[in-house]
Design a protein around this motif. Sequence first.
Motif, short mmCIF file in Angstrom:
data_model
loop_
_atom_site.label_atom_id
_atom_site.label_comp_id
_atom_site.label_asym_id
_atom_site.label_seq_id
_atom_site.Cartn_x
_atom_site.Cartn_y
_atom_site.Cartn_z
N VAL A 22 0.81 -1.22 0.00
CA VAL A 22 0.00 0.00 0.00
C VAL A 22 0.85 1.27 0.00
N ASP A 23 2.13 1.15 0.38
CA ASP A 23 2.99 2.34 0.47
C ASP A 23 3.71 2.66 -0.83
N ILE A 24 3.59 1.80 -1.81
CA ILE A 24 4.33 2.01 -3.07
C ILE A 24 3.71 3.19 -3.83
N ILE A 25 4.57 4.14 -4.21
CA ILE A 25 4.12 5.37 -4.90
C ILE A 25 3.70 5.03 -6.33
N SER A 26 2.53 5.55 -6.73
CA SER A 26 2.00 5.22 -8.06
C SER A 26 1.74 6.46 -8.93
N ALA A 27 1.99 7.67 -8.39
CA ALA A 27 1.78 8.90 -9.18
C ALA A 27 2.58 10.03 -8.56
N ILE A 28 3.15 10.90 -9.40
CA ILE A 28 3.91 12.08 -8.94
C ILE A 28 3.56 13.25 -9.84
N GLU A 29 3.36 14.43 -9.25
CA GLU A 29 3.04 15.60 -10.08
C GLU A 29 3.40 16.90 -9.36
N PHE A 30 4.18 17.77 -10.03
CA PHE A 30 4.43 19.13 -9.55
C PHE A 30 3.27 20.02 -10.00
N ASP A 31 2.96 21.06 -9.23
CA ASP A 31 1.98 22.03 -9.72
C ASP A 31 2.68 23.01 -10.67
N LYS A 32 1.92 23.92 -11.29
CA LYS A 32 2.48 24.81 -12.31
C LYS A 32 3.59 25.71 -11.78
N HIS A 91 4.60 23.21 -5.09
CA HIS A 91 3.96 22.06 -4.45
C HIS A 91 4.17 20.80 -5.28
N LEU A 92 4.26 19.69 -4.58
CA LEU A 92 4.43 18.39 -5.22
C LEU A 92 3.43 17.43 -4.57
N ALA A 93 2.75 16.64 -5.40
CA ALA A 93 1.80 15.66 -4.87
C ALA A 93 2.23 14.26 -5.30
N THR A 94 2.08 13.30 -4.39
CA THR A 94 2.30 11.90 -4.75
C THR A 94 1.06 11.11 -4.36
N GLY A 95 0.76 10.07 -5.12
CA GLY A 95 -0.32 9.15 -4.78
C GLY A 95 0.27 7.77 -4.60
N ASP A 96 -0.37 6.91 -3.79
CA ASP A 96 0.18 5.57 -3.60
C ASP A 96 -0.89 4.51 -3.82
N ARG A 97 -0.46 3.26 -3.71
CA ARG A 97 -1.37 2.14 -3.97
C ARG A 97 -2.41 1.98 -2.87
#
Length: 510
Positions: free
Chosen positions: A38-48, A52-58
Amino acid sequence: MHGGDEVVAAPAGPPQPLDWKFSQVFGERIAGEEVQEVDIISAIEFDKTGDHLATGDRGGRVVLFERTDTKDHGVSRRDLERMDYPISRHPEFRYKTEFQSHEPEFDYLKSLEIEEKINKIRWCQTANSALFLLSTNDKTIKFWKVQEKKIKKISDMNLDPSKAVGNGSVASSSSPKPCLVNGSSFDGSYNNLSNDFFPPGGLPSLRLPVVTSQETNLVARCRRVYGHAHDYHINSISSNSDGETFISADDLRINLWNLEISSQSFNIVDVKPTNMEDLTEVITSAEFHPTHCNMLAYSSSKGSIRLIDLRQSALCDSHAKLFEEPEAPGSRSFFTEIIASISDIKFSKDGRHILSRDYMTLKLWDINMDSGPVATFQVHEYLRPKLCDLYENDSIFDKFECCLSGDGLRVATGSYSNLFRVCGCAPGSTESTTLEASKNPMRRQVQTPTRPSRPLSSITRVVRRGSETPGVDANGNSFDFTTKLLHLAWHPTENLIACAAANSLYMYYA
């Protein structure tokens, strides 16, 4: 030279290769520590803005990080740039907040479990210091608002009667006449009332509520849920430059949504054939143009990219432009179509180029030139002899992402053994750096293989049994199919790359 003896200034050469250094790591693994799925990161995105940086995980969580190095100057970043003030430090981030975006669900009609894993995160325009972002799993997209809320703590309302003298109490010994609302007062009957309402020794102290402290807490609130619009798994979401709409794409359809309306979406691309047996290709990725709100691109499993214009028709089954590379004669094999499938596309910041990643290569396309890519970067060429084993252990279906630098001069993508490659794409550039997602990124410099590598069949059998014994690439460097760097993002204005190695988020700067 242009005619006669006219002297033309020589163009500046390609930019110098960057020297990458480790910056930060969040969620670093201790040697031998087992990673929870469940802790494995599955998405990364910087804002414009890149602040800010967002990550999503499983596990369906979204974690936000904020930039800290620009806040310390007391001057806004824009002012510093105007003053040409050198910012000596590299970008640094800190943990901001996290929230549970998606939960596991069950589709009772299809008897299917829907994972909570976050497939994609996209930032939307900020408003009134609140952050807005879209996150999606396989079936449901959610629109989140993250805002600082002040939390007021209030002191106790009433004191103990023994502490009669206090905040707003009456401390005189003479009995007061209780007043009615209209200003008149009791007289004769007061003595009987006083014993019932007021204990001997005066009034109890009524303390008015007092605000003692104001803590600020970050609160994430789900503003909208966009569901039940996709029969197949969502592979992409992309917010539009108009700030009002976004698209979501699955294997066969692309839908256009208004951020404010979750009850309906418009189907703008539909590649589903009347008879599913005639299906030859699926949609793999889709993205809006960064500045033209009417244009978007989507890629397919056949290795083609279609650019469509929403002004042409409501259902964009016909494309404005098609980008694909003709197949080299005599090179066809069982794996040709599998490795041609594009796993990710990204527009450059100015919208002039599209970067695409397939299993073997990274390709850069000019949207004004549909005859072929302007540059091709070999990423997995040394794996070509091992495609049979990669197919057997399903690694050939791994979906690697790609990204471009803000200035459009470099591209990056991931590989196995937690390696990622940065290549220069300016004319004449030969820059190609391979880095490892660890605290020592330059530990293994992998060049394009020259000598043949040893066969892999024995290695994959070991890996399939769950052993960590890695293989060896053409340089004698070991590589490991179980550790793959799929997700990475380039900061919009700085040479900073964030990438995910299992549950750890690594950042590198140059």
